[in-house]
Design a protein around this motif. Structure first.
Motif, PDB file in Angstrom:
ATOM      1  N   GLU A   1       9.566  -4.643  -6.365  1.00 47.28           N
ATOM      2  CA  GLU A   1      10.966  -3.848  -6.622  1.00 47.28           C
ATOM      3  C   GLU A   1      10.877  -2.677  -6.348  1.00 47.28           C
ATOM      4  N   LYS A   2      11.357  -1.943  -5.428  1.00 44.29           N
ATOM      5  CA  LYS A   2      11.434  -0.433  -5.154  1.00 44.29           C
ATOM      6  C   LYS A   2       9.946   0.203  -5.427  1.00 44.29           C
ATOM      7  N   ALA A   3       9.146  -0.386  -4.744  1.00 43.69           N
ATOM      8  CA  ALA A   3       7.678  -0.071  -4.854  1.00 43.69           C
ATOM      9  C   ALA A   3       7.675   1.164  -3.995  1.00 43.69           C
ATOM     10  N   LYS A   4       6.737   2.220  -4.580  1.00 42.01           N
ATOM     11  CA  LYS A   4       6.393   3.446  -3.787  1.00 42.01           C
ATOM     12  C   LYS A   4       4.988   3.734  -3.897  1.00 42.01           C
ATOM     13  N   LYS A   5       4.466   4.395  -3.016  1.00 43.61           N
ATOM     14  CA  LYS A   5       3.123   4.545  -3.058  1.00 43.61           C
ATOM     15  C   LYS A   5       2.610   5.692  -1.865  1.00 43.61           C
ATOM     16  N   SER A   6       2.147   6.842  -2.486  1.00 45.57           N
ATOM     17  CA  SER A   6       1.880   8.049  -1.635  1.00 45.57           C
ATOM     18  C   SER A   6       0.507   8.080  -1.963  1.00 45.57           C
ATOM     19  N   PHE A   7      -0.349   8.716  -1.058  1.00 48.09           N
ATOM     20  CA  PHE A   7      -1.589   9.320  -1.018  1.00 48.09           C
ATOM     21  C   PHE A   7      -1.602  10.871  -0.656  1.00 48.09           C
ATOM     22  N   ILE A   8      -2.578  11.678  -1.704  1.00 46.19           N
ATOM     23  CA  ILE A   8      -2.634  13.048  -1.470  1.00 46.19           C
ATOM     24  C   ILE A   8      -4.227  13.045  -0.454  1.00 46.19           C
ATOM     25  N   GLN A   9      -4.008  13.497   0.607  1.00 49.39           N
ATOM     26  CA  GLN A   9      -5.032  13.489   1.577  1.00 49.39           C
ATOM     27  C   GLN A   9      -6.039  14.581   1.050  1.00 49.39           C
ATOM     28  N   LYS A  10      -7.352  14.588   1.507  1.00 51.70           N
ATOM     29  CA  LYS A  10      -8.434  15.571   1.218  1.00 51.70           C
ATOM     30  C   LYS A  10      -7.673  17.186   1.605  1.00 51.70           C
ATOM     31  N   SER A  11      -6.941  17.041   2.844  1.00 49.95           N
ATOM     32  CA  SER A  11      -6.501  18.295   3.400  1.00 49.95           C
ATOM     33  C   SER A  11      -5.340  18.960   2.532  1.00 49.95           C
ATOM     34  N   GLY A  12      -4.925  17.961   1.510  1.00 53.28           N
ATOM     35  CA  GLY A  12      -3.976  18.707   0.740  1.00 53.28           C
ATOM     36  C   GLY A  12      -2.458  17.943   0.963  1.00 53.28           C
TER      37      GLY A  12
ATOM     38  N   ARG B   1       7.527   2.869   0.991  1.00 52.61           N
ATOM     39  CA  ARG B   1       8.666   3.417   0.667  1.00 52.61           C
ATOM     40  C   ARG B   1       9.672   2.502   0.253  1.00 52.61           C
ATOM     41  N   GLU B   2      10.004   2.645  -1.150  1.00 50.82           N
ATOM     42  CA  GLU B   2      11.256   1.647  -1.565  1.00 50.82           C
ATOM     43  C   GLU B   2      10.982   0.391  -0.983  1.00 50.82           C
ATOM     44  N   LEU B   3      10.213  -0.237  -1.174  1.00 48.05           N
ATOM     45  CA  LEU B   3       9.648  -1.792  -0.541  1.00 48.05           C
ATOM     46  C   LEU B   3      10.313  -2.932  -1.773  1.00 48.05           C
ATOM     47  N   THR B   4      11.203  -3.762  -1.375  1.00 44.84           N
ATOM     48  CA  THR B   4      11.565  -4.602  -2.217  1.00 44.84           C
ATOM     49  C   THR B   4      11.782  -6.202  -1.635  1.00 44.84           C
ATOM     50  N   PHE B   5      11.262  -6.914  -2.095  1.00 44.43           N
ATOM     51  CA  PHE B   5      11.336  -8.455  -1.638  1.00 44.43           C
ATOM     52  C   PHE B   5      10.610  -9.377  -2.645  1.00 44.43           C
TER      53      PHE B   5
ATOM     54  N   LEU C   1      -0.310  -2.308   0.284  1.00 43.76           N
ATOM     55  CA  LEU C   1       0.432  -3.370  -0.504  1.00 43.76           C
ATOM     56  C   LEU C   1      -0.468  -4.536  -1.316  1.00 43.76           C
ATOM     57  N   PHE C   2      -1.316  -4.880  -0.249  1.00 48.53           N
ATOM     58  CA  PHE C   2      -2.164  -6.245  -0.946  1.00 48.53           C
ATOM     59  C   PHE C   2      -3.127  -5.364  -1.842  1.00 48.53           C
ATOM     60  N   ASP C   3      -3.777  -4.314  -1.747  1.00 49.54           N
ATOM     61  CA  ASP C   3      -4.172  -3.610  -2.766  1.00 49.54           C
ATOM     62  C   ASP C   3      -3.688  -3.532  -4.185  1.00 49.54           C
ATOM     63  N   CYS C   4      -2.412  -3.144  -4.014  1.00 44.86           N
ATOM     64  CA  CYS C   4      -1.567  -3.287  -5.396  1.00 44.86           C
ATOM     65  C   CYS C   4      -1.227  -4.635  -5.793  1.00 44.86           C
ATOM     66  N   LEU C   5      -1.104  -5.731  -5.015  1.00 45.07           N
ATOM     67  CA  LEU C   5      -0.946  -6.927  -5.471  1.00 45.07           C
ATOM     68  C   LEU C   5      -2.104  -7.638  -6.295  1.00 45.07           C
TER      69      LEU C   5
ATOM     70  N   GLY D   1       5.786   4.399  -8.054  1.00 50.26           N
ATOM     71  CA  GLY D   1       7.161   3.885  -8.556  1.00 50.26           C
ATOM     72  C   GLY D   1       7.479   2.434  -8.290  1.00 50.26           C
ATOM     73  N   GLY D   2       8.574   2.099  -9.086  1.00 41.51           N
ATOM     74  CA  GLY D   2       8.933   0.576  -8.751  1.00 41.51           C
ATOM     75  C   GLY D   2       7.821  -0.146  -9.375  1.00 41.51           C
ATOM     76  N   ARG D   3       7.952  -1.586  -9.103  1.00 41.13           N
ATOM     77  CA  ARG D   3       7.180  -2.477  -9.892  1.00 41.13           C
ATOM     78  C   ARG D   3       6.864  -3.711  -9.040  1.00 41.13           C
ATOM     79  N   ILE D   4       5.651  -4.235  -9.538  1.00 42.92           N
ATOM     80  CA  ILE D   4       5.452  -5.618  -8.885  1.00 42.92           C
ATOM     81  C   ILE D   4       5.225  -6.617  -9.967  1.00 42.92           C
ATOM     82  N   THR D   5       5.724  -7.801 -10.068  1.00 40.77           N
ATOM     83  CA  THR D   5       5.455  -8.810 -10.853  1.00 40.77           C
ATOM     84  C   THR D   5       5.085  -9.952 -10.098  1.00 40.77           C
ATOM     85  N   ILE D   6       4.431 -10.917 -10.843  1.00 48.67           N
ATOM     86  CA  ILE D   6       4.054 -12.250 -10.438  1.00 48.67           C
ATOM     87  C   ILE D   6       4.229 -13.084 -11.586  1.00 48.67           C
TER      88      ILE D   6
END
Ligand code: ATP
Ligand code: MG
Lengths: 262, 268
Positions: free
Chosen positions: A12-23, A30-34, A55-59, A67-72
């Protein structure tokens, strides 16, 4: 089908960003729902860098969402994975431990679960037989071919008796003949085990062959389109053609989208 | 190239074996001949003949009083090398696993690495009165940094993908260390051990000069006092031989423990 069966995985409305070494920040999801229903086979196709592996890492609970959430089974991922061995992953490369025999590699997940040695080795040998490696139980990875290593990898994922298997381009590194045989073996095993699987693939034909539903992702990960694959569609060239062109269309749409966003 | 080798008849394969054996001994043969020639022109105090050296080696090996001195020295070496593993491996693991441990320990290890062997000898003479403690301390100080850095490199070179795989199965930190890290790092500990055998054999005598009343150091000291060059060389050759044998021993153990690596070199 997904309407009748209970929901297994809900993103539900999953969000994930990374801060890279360069900043700079990289948006992976981005807002993934299924939803994925119990016993459903879902294939995911999408451009490279679309956050599918993330996404697999998060699962698996290896990364957490911003942001958002994953439930199993209705509970948060962290809670679901607390009992080990319920969800397994098959990687593109075999990722076997080079110092372990095929049996001990297949038994690895069971070992982590704390299954006693004699029992886990017995179960590992059964799974090696199931993937056609009954005579290679004591072989080291260096003594096996690429296809055999990938079979061992598949056996390792099944050995813990998972409810869900995640396949990340599991057949892409193999030659087409080996890949074909492994795909059909995998499908047979998955059907026998009553389980749910998600497969990320760059091969549309593979998605049609293995999936009961295909999700088309855009980059960063979001759902662009989904297609149900009717039973037996992969045996009908007309059906395959129809689904293939539908996916192609949506991939090209999502690709344009990504390039304008970048 | 390899086709020709496979097709080659047996006699020529035999000849290739002979050529290889010749190549292996040639440098030593040349050295021995040069030495023997020099011994004809210089007094034995500078260049004793090969026969004299051989006689002395035989004397050492057949006289328990002397042989036991050698065994004491090698026991000290072995002990120090093993102790360095026990101390160095955890340090290397900690440095590889935790940033904080790395930040803290690295400067210390680098500092210790910069202290010359002879300075340690002087320091331990002032610090400790027990001779065995002095020797062990010097050797361990020289060996631990090597072990720690080798193990650290091992931890850092673990394939991230294998780590992800093990964690995907829900491995705890302890399981990760036991199932992936340690089996992988073991080969680096073997490398450290081999380096340290060379390290120890080169410095054990220096350490023994701090007043050991037993050991090769004392035997060399006695030989030096009477200008017995043949005896000095006899001990030297024995030490080199033992170092080589110990290294081979470690390699044999390595081949058993790390059987999965197989033989990288084509020895045919
Ligand atoms: N640990 C990380 N640190 C920083 N950025 C990351 C990290 N992991 C992934 N990313 C970024 O997240 C984005 C998505 O990566 P991901 O590996 O999920 O793509 P993918 O969809 O699996 O692509 P592919 O089809 O090529 O495998 C990429 O831009 C990647 O650079
Ligand atoms: Mg990926």
């Amino acid at each position: 089908m997904s309407e009748q069966s209970p929901v297994k995985i809900r993103v539900e409305k999953a969000k994930k960003s990374f801060i890279q070494k360069s900043g700079g920040a990289v948006e992976a999801i981005r807002e993934l729902t299924f939803d994925v229903a119990d016993n459903e086979y879902v294939a995911i196709v999408g451009p490279t860098g679309a956050g599918k592996s993330v996404l697999f890492d998060c699962l698996l609970g290896l990364k957490s969402l911003d942001g958002g959430r994953i439930t199993i089974d209705g509970e948060p991922v962290e809670k679901f994975i607390r009992k080990k061995g319920r969800i397994a992953r098959i990687f593109q490369e075999d990722r076997l431990l080079p110092w372990l025999t095929a049996t001990d590699n297949v038994a690895l997940g069971l070992q982590i679960q704390g299954v006693p040695e004699a029992e886990r080795r017995e179960r590992a040998r059964e799974w090696l037989r199931a993937v056609g490696l009954g005579t290679f139980t004591e072989a080291l990875p260096s003594e096996m071919s690429g296809g055999m290593r990938q079979r061992t990898n598949i056996a390792r994922a099944f050995a813990t008796g998972p409810e869900i298997i995640l396949l990340d381009e599991a057949f892409s590194a193999l030659d087409e003949i080996t890949a074909m045989r492994l795909r059909s073996d995998f499908r047979a095993l998955a059907r026998r085990q009553k389980m749910t699987f998600l497969i990320v693939t760059h091969s549309i034909d593979e998605a049609i062959y293995l999936g009961t539903r295909i999700l088309v992702f855009g980059a960063p990960a979001r759902l662009v389109h989904q297609i149900a694959v009717p039973e037996g569609a992969s045996d009908s060239p007309a059906e395959v053609d129809r689904i293939r062109s539908e996916i192609r269309h949506w991939i090209s749409v999502s690709g344009r989208d990504a390039s304008t966003a970048a | 190239m390899s086709d020709i080798a496979v097709a080659a008849p047996a006699p020529s394969r035999l000849r290739r074996g002979a050529v290889r054996a010749l190549k292996a001994v040639a440098p030593f043969a040349v050295l021995a001949i040069a030495w023997q020639t020099a011994s004809l022109f210089f007094p034995p105090i500078l260049f004793p003949s090969l026969g004299d050296i051989a006689k002395n080696i035989l004397t050492i090996l057949t006289t328990w009083d002397m042989l036991s001195q050698g065994l004491i020295t090698f026991a000290r070496m072995m002990f120090a090398v093993m102790l360095s593993l026990l101390i160095g491996v955890p340090i290397g693991l900690a440095m590889g696993l935790w940033r904080g441990a790395d930040d803290f320990l690295r400067p210390i290890i680098k500092f210790i690495m910069g202290v010359p062997a002879l300075n340690w000898v002087i320091i331990v003479v002032i610090w400790f009165s027990n001779v065995e403690l002095r020797i062990a301390f010097v050797l361990v100080m020289l060996c631990v940094p090597i072990t720690a850095f080798c193990v650290y490199d091992g931890v850092r070179s673990i394939d991230r993908k294998l780590t992800d795989m093990v964690l995907s199965f829900g491995a705890s930190r302890a399981q990760y260390i036991r199932l992936l890290l340690w089996p992988f790092v073991k080969s680096f500990a073997f490398t450290a051990t081999k380096l340290n055998i060379g390290n120890a054999v080169r410095t054990v005598i220096v350490a023994e000069l701090v007043g050991a009343s037993f050991g090769i150091g004392r035997e060399l000291d006695l030989a030096k006092n009477v200008f017995d060059m043949a005896m000095v060389l006899a001990w030297t050759l024995i030490m080199v031989a033992v170092a080589i044998m110990m290294t081979h021993g470690v390699e044999a153990l390595e081949r058993i423990v790390l059987r999965w690596r197989g033989d990288h070199h084509d020895r045919t």
